[in-house]
Motif scaffolding. Structure first.
Motif, PDB file in Angstrom:
ATOM      1  N   THR A  24       0.811  -1.220   0.000  1.00 53.87           N
ATOM      2  CA  THR A  24       0.000   0.000   0.000  1.00 53.87           C
ATOM      3  C   THR A  24       0.842   1.268   0.000  1.00 53.87           C
ATOM      4  O   THR A  24       0.318   2.347  -0.283  1.00 53.87           O
ATOM      5  CB  THR A  24      -0.953   0.025   1.205  1.00 53.87           C
ATOM      6  OG1 THR A  24      -0.193  -0.104   2.424  1.00 53.87           O
ATOM      7  CG2 THR A  24      -1.958  -1.123   1.132  1.00 53.87           C
ATOM      8  N   GLN A  25       2.135   1.170   0.295  1.00 54.78           N
ATOM      9  CA  GLN A  25       2.990   2.361   0.250  1.00 54.78           C
ATOM     10  C   GLN A  25       3.170   2.864  -1.181  1.00 54.78           C
ATOM     11  O   GLN A  25       3.627   3.991  -1.395  1.00 54.78           O
ATOM     12  CB  GLN A  25       4.350   2.058   0.873  1.00 54.78           C
ATOM     13  CG  GLN A  25       5.182   1.035   0.140  1.00 54.78           C
ATOM     14  CD  GLN A  25       6.460   0.677   0.882  1.00 54.78           C
ATOM     15  OE1 GLN A  25       6.767   1.254   1.928  1.00 54.78           O
ATOM     16  NE2 GLN A  25       7.208  -0.275   0.358  1.00 54.78           N
ATOM     17  N   ASP A  26       2.778   2.045  -2.168  1.00 54.52           N
ATOM     18  CA  ASP A  26       2.926   2.436  -3.561  1.00 54.52           C
ATOM     19  C   ASP A  26       1.668   3.095  -4.138  1.00 54.52           C
ATOM     20  O   ASP A  26       1.608   3.362  -5.347  1.00 54.52           O
ATOM     21  CB  ASP A  26       3.291   1.216  -4.414  1.00 54.52           C
ATOM     22  CG  ASP A  26       4.646   0.648  -4.039  1.00 54.52           C
ATOM     23  OD1 ASP A  26       5.540   1.451  -3.689  1.00 54.52           O
ATOM     24  OD2 ASP A  26       4.807  -0.586  -4.074  1.00 54.52           O
ATOM     25  N   MET A  27       0.668   3.355  -3.292  1.00 54.36           N
ATOM     26  CA  MET A  27      -0.522   4.052  -3.771  1.00 54.36           C
ATOM     27  C   MET A  27      -0.156   5.441  -4.300  1.00 54.36           C
ATOM     28  O   MET A  27       0.667   6.141  -3.715  1.00 54.36           O
ATOM     29  CB  MET A  27      -1.544   4.230  -2.643  1.00 54.36           C
ATOM     30  CG  MET A  27      -2.268   2.976  -2.235  1.00 54.36           C
ATOM     31  SD  MET A  27      -3.522   3.381  -0.982  1.00 54.36           S
ATOM     32  CE  MET A  27      -4.105   1.729  -0.589  1.00 54.36           C
ATOM     33  N   ILE A  28      -0.779   5.826  -5.401  1.00 55.21           N
ATOM     34  CA  ILE A  28      -0.596   7.183  -5.917  1.00 55.21           C
ATOM     35  C   ILE A  28      -1.268   8.188  -4.979  1.00 55.21           C
ATOM     36  O   ILE A  28      -0.688   9.213  -4.626  1.00 55.21           O
ATOM     37  CB  ILE A  28      -1.190   7.299  -7.336  1.00 55.21           C
ATOM     38  CG1 ILE A  28      -0.469   6.353  -8.292  1.00 55.21           C
ATOM     39  CG2 ILE A  28      -1.118   8.747  -7.831  1.00 55.21           C
ATOM     40  CD1 ILE A  28      -1.141   6.221  -9.648  1.00 55.21           C
ATOM     41  N   PHE A  29      -2.498   7.869  -4.604  1.00 55.32           N
ATOM     42  CA  PHE A  29      -3.259   8.726  -3.691  1.00 55.32           C
ATOM     43  C   PHE A  29      -3.450   7.969  -2.374  1.00 55.32           C
ATOM     44  O   PHE A  29      -4.128   6.944  -2.344  1.00 55.32           O
ATOM     45  CB  PHE A  29      -4.616   9.100  -4.291  1.00 55.32           C
ATOM     46  CG  PHE A  29      -4.515   9.726  -5.656  1.00 55.32           C
ATOM     47  CD1 PHE A  29      -4.037  11.018  -5.808  1.00 55.32           C
ATOM     48  CD2 PHE A  29      -4.884   9.004  -6.785  1.00 55.32           C
ATOM     49  CE1 PHE A  29      -3.926  11.587  -7.066  1.00 55.32           C
ATOM     50  CE2 PHE A  29      -4.783   9.574  -8.050  1.00 55.32           C
ATOM     51  CZ  PHE A  29      -4.299  10.865  -8.193  1.00 55.32           C
ATOM     52  N   PRO A  30      -2.852   8.436  -1.276  1.00 52.29           N
ATOM     53  CA  PRO A  30      -2.973   7.733   0.003  1.00 52.29           C
ATOM     54  C   PRO A  30      -4.393   7.788   0.545  1.00 52.29           C
ATOM     55  O   PRO A  30      -5.238   8.575   0.090  1.00 52.29           O
ATOM     56  CB  PRO A  30      -1.994   8.482   0.905  1.00 52.29           C
ATOM     57  CG  PRO A  30      -1.877   9.834   0.299  1.00 52.29           C
ATOM     58  CD  PRO A  30      -2.034   9.650  -1.176  1.00 52.29           C
ATOM     59  N   ILE A  31      -4.660   6.961   1.526  1.00 52.74           N
ATOM     60  CA  ILE A  31      -6.017   6.818   2.050  1.00 52.74           C
ATOM     61  C   ILE A  31      -6.627   8.142   2.525  1.00 52.74           C
ATOM     62  O   ILE A  31      -7.787   8.419   2.203  1.00 52.74           O
ATOM     63  CB  ILE A  31      -6.040   5.732   3.149  1.00 52.74           C
ATOM     64  CG1 ILE A  31      -5.854   4.360   2.486  1.00 52.74           C
ATOM     65  CG2 ILE A  31      -7.341   5.775   3.947  1.00 52.74           C
ATOM     66  CD1 ILE A  31      -5.667   3.219   3.443  1.00 52.74           C
ATOM     67  N   PRO A  32      -5.932   8.983   3.275  1.00 54.28           N
ATOM     68  CA  PRO A  32      -6.555  10.264   3.669  1.00 54.28           C
ATOM     69  C   PRO A  32      -6.995  11.102   2.476  1.00 54.28           C
ATOM     70  O   PRO A  32      -8.056  11.739   2.518  1.00 54.28           O
ATOM     71  CB  PRO A  32      -5.451  10.954   4.470  1.00 54.28           C
ATOM     72  CG  PRO A  32      -4.633   9.841   5.012  1.00 54.28           C
ATOM     73  CD  PRO A  32      -4.618   8.815   3.916  1.00 54.28           C
TER      74      PRO A  32
END
Length: 242
Positions: free
Chosen positions: A168-176
């Protein structure tokens, strides 16, 4: 009280744990949130989150049978799901974590050949994403069990072979950012599920295939598992390409 409020029950694959059920209000999914996945499908990396909706009737508890409609090339996409804990609109990124109740491991099944035809016509993805059983989902993971949602390992195997292995550290747009963006468009409600996107490695499954998924934290601790078997759907929709 938490399980009741989120529309959960105790019929999960793991005894004593709750699973997400169709009583959850809505599924808000995010497309192309990992750059390598966008590239593997020859899609541009988005400048803001791409949102689409899936029906709650697409839920499939772990251990179930995922039905592939006739004529459909079904692709797996393993994802981290975020369960919303309270109602909110225009949620600032700085306050987004306060709206998270917990998590789940999920697979966003996609009728890829149908989706490609739909995309070429610039039409919505609803049919390609919305078939019954097209959202296999794990047991519910309370927020307190996840120390860092931004560093979780996602894996998916087909017949024992690893096909997806992402973080999940590779998400373009983080959860917040996702929570903020979605809430500026539609009110998020208690029990909503946000599917946060899939890493690279997506591909097809055919009837008879066994799919196994796992979610682990940075220490290697297993937080959730999910498995299902692909079967041919009898009757119902039959895709015939133009």
């Amino acid at each position: 009280m938490l399980a009741k409020g989120l529309g959960l029950n105790g019929r999960g694959a793991l005894a004593g744990q709750a699973i997400l059920t169709p009583s959850i209000r809505k599924i808000v999914a995010i497309g192309r949130n990992y750059s390598e996945h966008a590239k593997e499908l020859n899609n541009a990396v988005p400048k803001e989150p791409i949102i689409f909706l899936k029906p709650t009737t697409s839920y499939l508890p772990s251990g179930g049978k995922m039905e592939i409609p006739k004529g459909v090339v079904a692709h797996y996409e393993v994802e981290l799901g975020v369960v919303v804990g309270k109602r909110g609109r225009d949620i600032p990124e700085s306050e987004a974590e306060g709206y998270i109740a917990g998590y789940a491991l999920a697979v966003d099944m996609t009728a890829r050949n149908l989706q490609e035809e739909i995309k070429s016509k610039r039409l919505p993805w609803t049919v390609a994403k919305g078939f019954d059983t097209f959202t296999p989902i794990s047991s519910y993971i309370p927020k307190e069990q996840v120390s860092n949602y931004a560093n979780l390992g996602l894996t998916l195997k087909v017949n024992g072979a690893v096909k997806q292995d992402g973080n999940t550290q590779d998400m373009i747009f983080p959860i917040p950012r996702l929570i903020h963006h979605i809430s500026t468009i539609m009110t998020l409600e208690e029990g909503d599920l946000i599917l946060t996107g899939t890493p690279s490695g997506v591909g097809p499954v055919v009837p008879g295939d066994k799919v196994e998924c796992a979610l682990k934290d940075s220490t290697g601790k297993q937080l959730a598992t999910l498995d299902f078997t692909a079967v041919q759907r009898e009757g119902g929709y039959h895709y015939k390409p133009e």
